[in-house]
Design an enzyme around this catalytic site. Sequence first.
Site, PDB file in Angstrom:
ATOM      1  N   LEU A 222       0.827  -1.203   0.000  1.00  0.00           N
ATOM      2  CA  LEU A 222       0.000   0.000   0.000  1.00  0.00           C
ATOM      3  C   LEU A 222       0.866   1.260   0.000  1.00  0.00           C
ATOM      4  O   LEU A 222       2.059   1.215   0.266  1.00  0.00           O
ATOM      5  CB  LEU A 222      -0.926  -0.012   1.211  1.00  0.00           C
ATOM      6  CG  LEU A 222      -1.986  -1.120   1.196  1.00  0.00           C
ATOM      7  CD1 LEU A 222      -2.624  -1.285   2.562  1.00  0.00           C
ATOM      8  CD2 LEU A 222      -3.050  -0.827   0.139  1.00  0.00           C
ATOM      9  N   GLY A 223       0.254   2.382  -0.296  1.00  0.00           N
ATOM     10  CA  GLY A 223       0.964   3.652  -0.298  1.00  0.00           C
ATOM     11  C   GLY A 223       1.212   4.225  -1.672  1.00  0.00           C
ATOM     12  O   GLY A 223       1.605   5.386  -1.808  1.00  0.00           O
TER      13      GLY A 223
ATOM     14  N   LYS B  46      12.434  11.532   0.089  1.00  0.00           N
ATOM     15  CA  LYS B  46      12.722  12.370   1.259  1.00  0.00           C
ATOM     16  C   LYS B  46      13.734  11.700   2.182  1.00  0.00           C
ATOM     17  O   LYS B  46      14.545  12.368   2.817  1.00  0.00           O
ATOM     18  CB  LYS B  46      11.432  12.679   2.034  1.00  0.00           C
ATOM     19  CG  LYS B  46      10.360  13.363   1.218  1.00  0.00           C
ATOM     20  CD  LYS B  46      10.905  14.517   0.374  1.00  0.00           C
ATOM     21  CE  LYS B  46       9.896  14.987  -0.660  1.00  0.00           C
ATOM     22  NZ  LYS B  46       9.809  14.151  -1.867  1.00  0.00           N
TER      23      LYS B  46
ATOM     24  N   GLY C 114      -3.941   6.731  -9.592  1.00  0.00           N
ATOM     25  CA  GLY C 114      -2.746   7.567  -9.588  1.00  0.00           C
ATOM     26  C   GLY C 114      -2.181   7.864 -10.961  1.00  0.00           C
ATOM     27  O   GLY C 114      -2.910   7.949 -11.951  1.00  0.00           O
TER      28      GLY C 114
ATOM     29  N   ASP D 229      -4.675  11.774  -8.908  1.00  0.00           N
ATOM     30  CA  ASP D 229      -3.952  12.097 -10.132  1.00  0.00           C
ATOM     31  C   ASP D 229      -4.721  11.800 -11.403  1.00  0.00           C
ATOM     32  O   ASP D 229      -4.363  12.292 -12.477  1.00  0.00           O
ATOM     33  CB  ASP D 229      -2.621  11.332 -10.176  1.00  0.00           C
ATOM     34  CG  ASP D 229      -1.593  11.882  -9.207  1.00  0.00           C
ATOM     35  OD1 ASP D 229      -1.915  12.823  -8.460  1.00  0.00           O
ATOM     36  OD2 ASP D 229      -0.458  11.363  -9.181  1.00  0.00           O
TER      37      ASP D 229
ATOM     38  N   HIS E 198      -0.971  14.992  -1.226  1.00  0.00           N
ATOM     39  CA  HIS E 198      -1.884  15.576  -0.238  1.00  0.00           C
ATOM     40  C   HIS E 198      -3.183  16.038  -0.880  1.00  0.00           C
ATOM     41  O   HIS E 198      -4.233  16.008  -0.249  1.00  0.00           O
ATOM     42  CB  HIS E 198      -1.212  16.713   0.541  1.00  0.00           C
ATOM     43  CG  HIS E 198      -0.404  17.665  -0.273  1.00  0.00           C
ATOM     44  ND1 HIS E 198       0.837  17.346  -0.783  1.00  0.00           N
ATOM     45  CD2 HIS E 198      -0.632  18.950  -0.652  1.00  0.00           C
ATOM     46  CE1 HIS E 198       1.326  18.390  -1.434  1.00  0.00           C
ATOM     47  NE2 HIS E 198       0.451  19.364  -1.377  1.00  0.00           N
TER      48      HIS E 198
ATOM     49  N   HIS F 271      10.074  33.141  19.987  1.00  0.00           N
ATOM     50  CA  HIS F 271      11.411  33.622  19.623  1.00  0.00           C
ATOM     51  C   HIS F 271      12.459  32.792  20.347  1.00  0.00           C
ATOM     52  O   HIS F 271      12.307  32.519  21.542  1.00  0.00           O
ATOM     53  CB  HIS F 271      11.560  35.099  20.019  1.00  0.00           C
ATOM     54  CG  HIS F 271      12.938  35.638  19.807  1.00  0.00           C
ATOM     55  ND1 HIS F 271      13.401  35.991  18.554  1.00  0.00           N
ATOM     56  CD2 HIS F 271      13.964  35.868  20.678  1.00  0.00           C
ATOM     57  CE1 HIS F 271      14.641  36.439  18.669  1.00  0.00           C
ATOM     58  NE2 HIS F 271      15.007  36.363  19.962  1.00  0.00           N
TER      59      HIS F 271
END
Length: 505
Positions: free
Chosen positions: A76-77, A89, A183, A352, A361, A484
């Site tokens: 999957l994925g 990544k 996809g 897609d 996403h 900060h």
Amino acid sequence: MAMASIARRKATLLSGKTSDVFRYSLSLTSFSRTFSSGSDENDVVVIGGGPGGYVAAIKAAQLGFKTTCIEKRGTLGGTCLNVGCIPSKALLHSSHMYHEAKHSFANHGVKFPSVEVDLPAMMAQKDKSVAGLTKGIEGLFKKNKVNYVKGYGKFISPSEISVDTIEGGNTVVKGKHIIIATGSDVKSLPGVTIDEKRIVSSTGALALPEIPKKLIVIGAGYIGLEMGSVWARLGSEVTVVEYAPEIVPSMDGEIRKQFKRTLEKQKMKFKLTTKVVSIDTSSSGVKLTLEPAAGGDQSILEADYVLISAGRSPFTSGLGLDKIGVETDKMGRIPVNERFATNVPGVYAIGDVVPGPMLAHKAEEDGVACVEYLAGKEGHVDYDLVPGVVYTHPEVASIGKTEEQVKETGVKYRVGKFPLMANSRAKAIDDAEGVVKVIAETETDKILGVHIMAPNAGELIHEAVLAMQYGASSEDIARTCHAHPTMSEALKEAAMATYDKPIHM
């Protein structure tokens, strides 16, 4: 298992004994993975287990639908997790660590006698991250009771999918609602065959057996620049060949120019407005014949490998769409309405394979919204507010309109910018190359676009995404207290520069 034994267990199953039903299911698991679909009709069947498909399947199950997901890859994925977003990544991070150790650690008082790359270990780390995440999705399927069928599915009717399973069998999965989430696939160049040996796609570039001395990347988009960046950090001489006059044409022009200069500092070379005429391969390398996009004298460029990164095409062929009458456009995409319905009742499409940005996403948001509509809820995806990120170093992230696009609308606007060189956190960690740019409407101060080039820009951008989702002004961000020292203060200062004046510049 003998077929007679299966028949006996079927008879037991029909008798209604719950314990035997469970044992029958377990016995069939070892015989075939297709037991999960059965012949019973599902409420929702999802074809494709990528970011759009698996998210849609999980959401459907959470909403009470009996759901089956069909995935041909066997894991999957989809492209994203297996050979795209996640492994790239992983390599981007690993190669960045090596580059930092070799070039930057000494500035921080951390010294080594020598630093070297262990490419097999780097690849093993990448593969480990992928394997863990794919198994994690399978766990989510079990948790949410999503049936999972491993195989290639194609329509035999608007409510029936024939699946050639990866074990070699065949089963039919029935569903009241079928969601196409198959996809996209890599796009090659005319007359060029991607062999994943010397001429590679992004898939092959994630698994090169060696660090190339020379690598040619065809295409200066997100994927090409990311993968080129990986191998450039590891020591390859990388040349990017692009037909267009600019890199990443969807990027804000001002940010794009600064980004290109940064990549050139990292020793990446660019040949823009350049056409690839031919690619010849040998056992030891590749030879490209190039010429100017407008025509002219040809030149030769040689390398060990060439990465084709010319975009992606929707994966809609071989699904039997023509058999049931689902329409596609000239690019192979499936037109859908605002509820993701195709022209065939009961058949939907997301991700897609439909018009819009080809981003994981975005596909996830499509999947959730589509299933929510099926459940009688109101799903929603704002395609004007889908962030884009290039995961180089520094990263480049954007949301909304570029300055060029705002100019085209004729709206009066203001621009606020803040350089990372003036950000205390960036200076403290010696990683201060970049800028934040905010574009807002003059009359209302409504934010129209935000563009960030900075370390972790892909994380910083989401404050801007949320602000724009709720119609915030640049003053709203500027008057929000930021911790900060953080790099997020650069966005605050850019917002201050948009509606008034920044403090630290």
